[in-house]
Structure formats: C-alpha cells, structure tokens
Design a protein around this motif. Structure first.
Motif, mmCIF file in Angstrom:
data_model
loop_
_atom_site.group_PDB
_atom_site.id
_atom_site.type_symbol
_atom_site.label_atom_id
_atom_site.label_comp_id
_atom_site.label_asym_id
_atom_site.label_seq_id
_atom_site.Cartn_x
_atom_site.Cartn_y
_atom_site.Cartn_z
ATOM 1 N N ARG A 213 0.846 -1.194 0.000
ATOM 2 C CA ARG A 213 0.000 0.000 0.000
ATOM 3 C C ARG A 213 0.883 1.247 0.000
ATOM 4 O O ARG A 213 1.893 1.305 0.690
ATOM 5 C CB ARG A 213 -0.896 -0.002 1.249
ATOM 6 N N ASP A 214 0.506 2.219 -0.772
ATOM 7 C CA ASP A 214 1.237 3.486 -0.855
ATOM 8 C C ASP A 214 2.689 3.287 -1.305
ATOM 9 O O ASP A 214 3.578 4.041 -0.894
ATOM 10 C CB ASP A 214 1.208 4.231 0.491
ATOM 11 N N SER A 215 2.934 2.257 -2.111
ATOM 12 C CA SER A 215 4.282 1.973 -2.595
ATOM 13 C C SER A 215 4.296 1.903 -4.111
ATOM 14 O O SER A 215 3.284 1.607 -4.733
ATOM 15 C CB SER A 215 4.775 0.624 -2.043
ATOM 16 N N ASP A 216 5.444 2.162 -4.686
ATOM 17 C CA ASP A 216 5.610 1.978 -6.122
ATOM 18 C C ASP A 216 5.648 0.485 -6.430
ATOM 19 O O ASP A 216 5.886 -0.344 -5.542
ATOM 20 C CB ASP A 216 6.910 2.627 -6.596
ATOM 21 N N VAL A 217 5.456 0.178 -7.686
ATOM 22 C CA VAL A 217 5.536 -1.207 -8.136
ATOM 23 C C VAL A 217 6.952 -1.720 -7.897
ATOM 24 O O VAL A 217 7.931 -1.006 -8.098
ATOM 25 C CB VAL A 217 5.184 -1.298 -9.638
#
Length: 98
Positions: free
Chosen positions: A82-86
């Motif tokens: 969550r709330d992270s880049d791929v």
C-alpha cells in the motif's frame, strides 16, 4: 560479512529453507520454521529424516530472493505494498579477477 555479523551475535543458518512464518498471539512475526529434511520420494521420512526447526528471534530478516513465497505472504498480511511503487527486480552478478 557473515563473520562480522556472527561476531556481533547474529545467527546465520545457510542451507535451510524457511517454509513458514511464525507469529505470536498478537500477530507479530517472531521467526520462521524450516522444512523437514530427509523425506523420501514417497513422501515418507527416510533414514536421514530430521524434523524442521522453529527459529525464533527478536528480529526476523526475510531474504529469500525475488518474489519469494514467504515475502508474498508478509506483503499481503501486513499490506506492505500500500502506498508503494511497483516492485522492480534485477539480477546482479559480480566477478573478481586477480
């Protein structure tokens, strides 16, 4: 680095695959369990059978490589993406020539 870490009290178990993440009653990670060893092709314990071990610690570092199965479980359980880049993956190789 392993020698330096062990001098500081870190226990390193190379050659043992972790098969399960262990949690306490509150749901916090407390360690991992290794798989049983010495299982015959039939699935039965062989003459060199050894039961897996529970490895418990104040800190548990999961370093199982790209998209390891335990890492996937932890990412899902704790919503770590969550709330992270791929995620990005790559292979690194080093050679030392003398």
């Amino acid at each position: 680095l392993a020698t330096k870490a062990e001098e500081l009290g870190v226990e390193i178990y190379p050659g043992f695959a972790a098969t399960e993440v262990l949690y306490n009653d509150e749901g916090a990670v407390i360690g991992v369990a290794t798989g049983d060893m010495g299982i015959e092709r039939s699935g039965e314990p062989g003459p060199n059978f050894a039961r897996g071990m529970a490895l418990l610690g104040k800190y548990t570092l999961i370093g199982e490589g790209v998209r390891g199965s335990l890492a996937k479980q932890l990412i899902a359980k704790f919503d770590l993406s969550r709330d992270s880049d791929v995620q990005k993956f790559g292979i690194g190789l080093k050679e030392l020539w003398q």
